[in-house]
Design an enzyme around this catalytic site. Structure first.
Site, PDB file in Angstrom:
ATOM      1  N   TYR A 103     -17.095   2.373   7.959  1.00 21.96           N
ATOM      2  CA  TYR A 103     -15.621   2.312   7.941  1.00 21.96           C
ATOM      3  C   TYR A 103     -15.054   2.838   9.266  1.00 21.96           C
ATOM      4  CZ  TYR A 103     -10.883   4.011   7.074  1.00 21.96           C
ATOM      5  OH  TYR A 103      -9.549   4.295   7.194  1.00 21.96           O
ATOM      6  N   ASP A 141      -2.458 -12.390   4.838  1.00 23.93           N
ATOM      7  CA  ASP A 141      -3.810 -11.837   4.708  1.00 23.93           C
ATOM      8  C   ASP A 141      -4.437 -11.757   6.098  1.00 23.93           C
ATOM      9  OD1 ASP A 141      -6.569 -11.422   4.221  1.00 23.93           O
ATOM     10  OD2 ASP A 141      -6.407 -12.392   2.261  1.00 23.93           O
ATOM     11  N   ALA A 200      -5.381  -2.449   5.510  1.00 23.28           N
ATOM     12  CA  ALA A 200      -6.717  -2.053   5.947  1.00 23.28           C
ATOM     13  C   ALA A 200      -7.690  -2.172   4.789  1.00 23.28           C
ATOM     14  CB  ALA A 200      -6.714  -0.606   6.446  1.00 23.28           C
ATOM     15  N   GLY A 205       0.823  -1.210   0.000  1.00 25.39           N
ATOM     16  CA  GLY A 205       0.000   0.000   0.000  1.00 25.39           C
ATOM     17  C   GLY A 205       0.853   1.255   0.000  1.00 25.39           C
ATOM     18  N   LEU A 218       1.203   3.745   2.243  1.00 23.06           N
ATOM     19  CA  LEU A 218       1.960   3.970   3.478  1.00 23.06           C
ATOM     20  C   LEU A 218       3.009   2.875   3.670  1.00 23.06           C
ATOM     21  CD1 LEU A 218       2.507   5.478   6.091  1.00 23.06           C
ATOM     22  CD2 LEU A 218       0.654   4.165   7.169  1.00 23.06           C
ATOM     23  N   THR A 247      -7.819   5.926  11.979  1.00 25.00           N
ATOM     24  CA  THR A 247      -8.274   7.026  11.130  1.00 25.00           C
ATOM     25  C   THR A 247      -8.955   8.155  11.904  1.00 25.00           C
ATOM     26  OG1 THR A 247      -9.875   7.521   9.374  1.00 25.00           O
ATOM     27  CG2 THR A 247     -10.389   5.666  10.755  1.00 25.00           C
ATOM     28  N   ASP A 248      -8.931   9.341  11.316  1.00 25.65           N
ATOM     29  CA  ASP A 248      -9.713  10.467  11.857  1.00 25.65           C
ATOM     30  C   ASP A 248     -11.213  10.190  11.772  1.00 25.65           C
ATOM     31  OD1 ASP A 248      -9.315  10.590   9.017  1.00 25.65           O
ATOM     32  OD2 ASP A 248     -10.145  12.608   8.998  1.00 25.65           O
TER      33      ASP A 248
HETATM   34  N1  LIG Z   1      -5.761   6.464   2.813  1.00 23.98           N
HETATM   35  C1  LIG Z   1      -6.210   7.342   3.704  1.00 23.98           C
HETATM   36  O1  LIG Z   1      -6.627   8.445   3.372  1.00 23.98           O
HETATM   37  C2  LIG Z   1      -6.196   6.993   5.185  1.00 23.98           C
HETATM   38  C3  LIG Z   1      -6.732   7.903   6.107  1.00 23.98           C
HETATM   39  C4  LIG Z   1      -6.698   7.586   7.471  1.00 23.98           C
HETATM   40  C5  LIG Z   1      -6.141   6.377   7.867  1.00 23.98           C
HETATM   41  N2  LIG Z   1      -5.653   5.522   6.953  1.00 23.98           N
HETATM   42  C6  LIG Z   1      -5.088   4.267   7.415  1.00 23.98           C
HETATM   43  O2  LIG Z   1      -3.701   4.237   7.096  1.00 23.98           O
HETATM   44  C7  LIG Z   1      -3.304   2.905   6.786  1.00 23.98           C
HETATM   45  C8  LIG Z   1      -2.606   2.858   5.440  1.00 23.98           C
HETATM   46  O3  LIG Z   1      -3.498   3.314   4.426  1.00 23.98           O
HETATM   47  P1  LIG Z   1      -3.061   3.397   2.888  1.00 23.98           P
HETATM   48  O4  LIG Z   1      -3.589   4.669   2.346  1.00 23.98           O
HETATM   49  O5  LIG Z   1      -1.590   3.095   2.741  1.00 23.98           O
HETATM   50  O6  LIG Z   1      -3.919   2.206   2.261  1.00 23.98           O
HETATM   51  P2  LIG Z   1      -3.695   1.412   0.892  1.00 23.98           P
HETATM   52  O7  LIG Z   1      -2.731   2.089   0.001  1.00 23.98           O
HETATM   53  O8  LIG Z   1      -5.055   1.092   0.351  1.00 23.98           O
HETATM   54  O9  LIG Z   1      -3.009   0.089   1.403  1.00 23.98           O
HETATM   55  C9  LIG Z   1      -3.708  -0.848   2.165  1.00 23.98           C
HETATM   56  C10 LIG Z   1      -3.038  -2.165   1.939  1.00 23.98           C
HETATM   57  O10 LIG Z   1      -3.760  -3.143   2.698  1.00 23.98           O
HETATM   58  C11 LIG Z   1      -3.811  -4.305   1.921  1.00 23.98           C
HETATM   59  N3  LIG Z   1      -4.901  -5.150   2.360  1.00 23.98           N
HETATM   60  C12 LIG Z   1      -6.240  -4.974   2.176  1.00 23.98           C
HETATM   61  N4  LIG Z   1      -6.914  -5.996   2.729  1.00 23.98           N
HETATM   62  C13 LIG Z   1      -5.980  -6.825   3.279  1.00 23.98           C
HETATM   63  C14 LIG Z   1      -6.044  -8.045   3.999  1.00 23.98           C
HETATM   64  N5  LIG Z   1      -7.203  -8.666   4.217  1.00 23.98           N
HETATM   65  N6  LIG Z   1      -4.883  -8.586   4.426  1.00 23.98           N
HETATM   66  C15 LIG Z   1      -3.699  -8.005   4.175  1.00 23.98           C
HETATM   67  N7  LIG Z   1      -3.567  -6.865   3.484  1.00 23.98           N
HETATM   68  C16 LIG Z   1      -4.706  -6.279   3.052  1.00 23.98           C
HETATM   69  C17 LIG Z   1      -4.005  -3.824   0.497  1.00 23.98           C
HETATM   70  O11 LIG Z   1      -3.629  -4.840  -0.366  1.00 23.98           O
HETATM   71  P3  LIG Z   1      -4.215  -4.876  -1.885  1.00 23.98           P
HETATM   72  O12 LIG Z   1      -3.557  -3.747  -2.594  1.00 23.98           O
HETATM   73  O13 LIG Z   1      -3.817  -6.230  -2.370  1.00 23.98           O
HETATM   74  O14 LIG Z   1      -5.701  -4.691  -1.751  1.00 23.98           O
HETATM   75  C18 LIG Z   1      -3.050  -2.624   0.475  1.00 23.98           C
HETATM   76  O15 LIG Z   1      -1.754  -3.004   0.108  1.00 23.98           O
HETATM   77  C19 LIG Z   1      -4.575   2.053   6.882  1.00 23.98           C
HETATM   78  O16 LIG Z   1      -4.676   1.524   8.172  1.00 23.98           O
HETATM   79  C20 LIG Z   1      -5.689   3.062   6.689  1.00 23.98           C
HETATM   80  O17 LIG Z   1      -6.903   2.669   7.277  1.00 23.98           O
HETATM   81  C21 LIG Z   1      -5.656   5.800   5.621  1.00 23.98           C
END
Ligand SMILES: NC(=O)c1ccc[n+]([C@@H]2O[C@H](COP(=O)([O-])OP(=O)(O)OC[C@H]3O[C@@H](n4cnc5c(N)ncnc54)[C@H](OP(=O)(O)O)[C@@H]3O)[C@@H](O)[C@H]2O)c1
Length: 289
Positions: free
Chosen positions: A124, A33, A57, A10, A12, A98-99
């Site tokens: 969510y 997973d 996530a 992902g 981050l 998350t916020d």
């Molecule tokens: N993005 C935002 O704006 C935001 C805001 C607040 C908090 N956050 C939190 O910050 C963290 C990082 O977010 P991000 O933006 O980097 O998200 P991201 O780019 O969507 O990455 C999430 C990763 O989780 C993987 N994933 C999904 N389901 C899974 C499972 N069952 N088992 C293992 N891996 C799984 C995805 O794999 P695939 O690519 O194969 O699906 C992806 O690589 C998360 O906890 C998110 O909730 C994000």
């Protein structure tokens, strides 16, 4: 020190992995997973990490409204089993939330502290709140890090990019853009968040942290700053969340005060506008190579 990074594919995860010290094992969803807890526990027992960093996530905020079981399977129950495994294997868990655990208090207009009671207004947000509670209650050595509006050069796989890239792509196609002006938060650059987490980890000051870039803006103000800093002309119109009509409700105000991080003696992250300028520079360098 051995560190396993979950969700390493992902946006981050990709920015965090190279910033962590020691022997870092980046595991993608294919390798680990969260919805397969027995296999994940066995993999962790074999690897014996000192630290697990969970960047994985389910973060499709609108889709979660109609498929809550999918969001809960990853963000709540998968995280519950991960936290139990980390406790049993005696390792530290770094988990992101998350916020969107805030939002039910629609009148709030001051930054949320770690000590404020959450109240999510979406499936969510609820799934993430349950997940973070389970981490805090079952895994003694934890860092739960709430963050907001992430964008990074790798883009979010699940969301197919990030807000900055979506804005620039649509503007490049000459499309009119309608962006909400009644949601205030702090968009955060994953490279800055990753560096902050790497600085926090060695402190050993376990607990709950709010970590975002500094300051606040609406999504409309953020979009305007993207076009200004990128030197792109865009047809940008402010609209309300009601006009936008997303499936999930979002907080009107979800700015996070980074108080616990400051109390740990660590410097604040830079203002969101500076971070955005740095991101645009990094993306231009990447696009040139
Ligand atoms: N993005 C935002 O704006 C935001 C805001 C607040 C908090 N956050 C939190 O910050 C963290 C990082 O977010 P991000 O933006 O980097 O998200 P991201 O780019 O969507 O990455 C999430 C990763 O989780 C993987 N994933 C999904 N389901 C899974 C499972 N069952 N088992 C293992 N891996 C799984 C995805 O794999 P695939 O690519 O194969 O699906 C992806 O690589 C998360 O906890 C998110 O909730 C994000």
């Amino acid at each position: 020190m051995k560190i396993v990074v979950l969700g390493s594919g992902g946006q981050l995860g990709r920015d965090l992995t190279p910033r962590l010290p020691g022997d870092v094992l980046p595991w993608t969803r294919a390798e680990a997973d969260l919805t397969r807890p027995r296999e994940l526990r066995a993999a962790l027992a074999a690897a014996r990490p000192d630290v697990v960093v969970n960047c994985a996530a389910y973060n499709l905020v609108d889709r979660a409204e109609s498929t809550p079981e999918d969001a809960f399977a990853v963000n709540a129950w998968g995280v519950r089993d991960l936290a139990a495994a980390c406790r049993d294997l005696d390792c530290t868990l770094v988990h992101f939330s998350t916020d969107y655990v805030f939002g039910r208090d629609a009148g709030r207009r001051t930054p949320w502290a770690e000590t404020d009671a959450p109240g999510p207004c979406s499936v969510y947000g609820l799934s993430e709140w349950v997940g973070e509670r389970l981490v805090r209650e079952s895994c003694p050595r934890h860092f739960v890090v709430r963050t907001c509006g992430l964008y990074g050069v790798w883009g979010s796989g699940g969301k197919g990019g990030n807000f900055v890239e979506t804005m620039l792509r649509l503007a490049g196609q000459g499309k009119p853009l309608r962006v909400v002006t009644d949601q205030t938060c702090t968009p955060t650059y994953t490279a800055d968040l990753a560096a902050a987490v790497a600085a926090l980890l060695p402190t050993g000051r376990y607990g709950l942290y709010h970590l975002t870039n500094a300051g606040a803006c609406t999504w409309h103000e953020f979009a305007a700053a993207i076009f200004e800093l990128a030197g792109v002309a865009a047809d940008l119109t402010p609209i309300s969340s009601a006009q936008y009509g997303a499936a999930a409700r979002r907080p009107a105000y979800s700015v996070l005060a980074n108080a616990a991080y400051a109390a740990a003696g660590l410097p604040p992250l830079r203002p969101w506008r500076e971070a955005l300028a740095a991101y645009l520079g990094e993306r231009n360098r990447r696009n040139r190579t």
